[in-house]
Design a protein around this motif. Sequence first.
Motif, short mmCIF file in Angstrom:
data_model
loop_
_atom_site.label_atom_id
_atom_site.label_comp_id
_atom_site.label_asym_id
_atom_site.label_seq_id
_atom_site.Cartn_x
_atom_site.Cartn_y
_atom_site.Cartn_z
N GLU A 220 44.29 28.02 43.35
CA GLU A 220 44.26 28.11 41.89
C GLU A 220 43.94 29.52 41.40
O GLU A 220 44.50 29.98 40.40
N ARG B 262 46.43 31.53 38.83
CA ARG B 262 46.09 32.05 37.50
C ARG B 262 46.54 33.51 37.35
O ARG B 262 46.83 33.96 36.25
N PRO C 139 51.31 32.85 37.73
CA PRO C 139 51.67 31.46 37.45
C PRO C 139 53.15 31.13 37.61
O PRO C 139 53.53 29.97 37.46
N TRP D 202 53.05 27.20 36.93
CA TRP D 202 51.77 26.50 36.89
C TRP D 202 51.35 26.29 35.44
O TRP D 202 51.53 27.17 34.59
N THR D 203 50.74 25.14 35.15
CA THR D 203 50.16 24.87 33.84
C THR D 203 48.79 24.21 34.04
O THR D 203 48.55 23.58 35.08
N TRP D 204 47.92 24.34 33.04
CA TRP D 204 46.58 23.76 33.12
C TRP D 204 46.32 22.86 31.92
O TRP D 204 46.75 23.15 30.80
N ARG E 149 43.06 21.03 30.24
CA ARG E 149 41.61 20.87 30.27
C ARG E 149 41.20 19.42 30.04
O ARG E 149 40.23 18.93 30.62
N SER F 160 43.12 18.83 35.13
CA SER F 160 44.24 18.86 36.08
C SER F 160 45.01 20.17 36.00
O SER F 160 44.97 20.88 34.99
N THR F 161 45.69 20.45 37.09
CA THR F 161 46.57 21.60 37.19
C THR F 161 47.93 21.08 37.66
O THR F 161 48.00 20.36 38.66
N THR F 162 48.98 21.45 36.97
CA THR F 162 50.31 20.91 37.28
C THR F 162 51.27 22.04 37.59
O THR F 162 51.23 23.12 36.96
N THR G 118 50.84 17.31 40.24
CA THR G 118 49.57 17.44 39.51
C THR G 118 48.39 17.36 40.46
O THR G 118 48.33 16.49 41.32
N THR H 71 41.02 17.63 39.67
CA THR H 71 39.79 18.25 40.18
C THR H 71 38.54 17.45 39.82
O THR H 71 37.43 17.94 40.02
#
Length: 317
Positions: A172, A176, A179, A199-201, A203, A207-209, A232, A235
């Motif tokens: 991750e 960041r 991405p 990558w996308t986040w 909050r 999750s991170t997808t 996905t 965390t």
Amino acid sequence: MAAAAIRTQSVLRHVLSCSPRSLRASNQRRWAQVHDVRFLATTQAPRNVIEKYREKLAKKAQEEGLGDINALKEAYKEKIETLRKTADVVIPSSAPAPPPTSSPPPAAEKRIEKRKETESPSGIKPLSSILDLSKVSSLPEKELSAIWRFHHAAKPNSLCAVIPSGTFATIEQTARQFPQFVLPVPHPEQGAEMHFLQWTWDRATKSTTVLFTQLAEYKARGEFAQPHTTVTHYTDLAEEKGVVLMQGQVVEDRGVKVDDARWLVMCLQRFYGGWDGQGGEMGKERQEERRRLLEWFGRGDGRFDVGRLMEEAERMG
């Protein structure tokens, strides 16, 4: 930041301008060398169960006086559906964890229903709508992993993995910084097909997808391109259990097989540092080369080279 984005778009145009014919010609022999693909931290069940057990199923159909496997499937259709529904619940901690392809144990009849929660504005389901977190948080990692695999075992277009939280933290952190990236999928008779990832986040769901799109689709439709695979990472249990739960879905009729998606996820993990520290000095050298390719692409550096990218991907075969 804007200048970097412009340079990245320049690199993308360069990748897109590569002739598919030239990619096939220069890499056909190389990709023919790629064989088995390991998938980090997962023990996903074989997808095509029918093919694997065809002989046993044919014998079972004959014993029951049914014409063929299709007739057997029809006769057991209701039971199969029941098992699939059972796979969508969390098994109580008192019940033994089943292997991915086994039938649920009797104790599963006293199953714990997952809580119904709405998706976040991003459209991503929270982990608490898939698992009862109050129950699974008390389970040993081995049992938690088995439940996660079992949940996905009956879904032919799904991917899953249980990733050590430290490993995911490394991935991750790199994501960041960079991405967006491109990765090749080998086709022994045709060379390689390029895919674009982003990558996308979210909050709200912790999750991170990652969205995977065929590069040709991205070229044609830009930001409106439809991803063929969505992966996905949750965390929620990273600190308490030391693991990140990953699930992915391959969209049907988008021209990508589950094995192709599995390869892309493995490449993603390798390029973003998931396997760093393995292989001694040679492994360190390869790690640095993958890092350079990520940086060059992310910064729009003209040194980014598709040939070097494919050479690194080939080494994972």
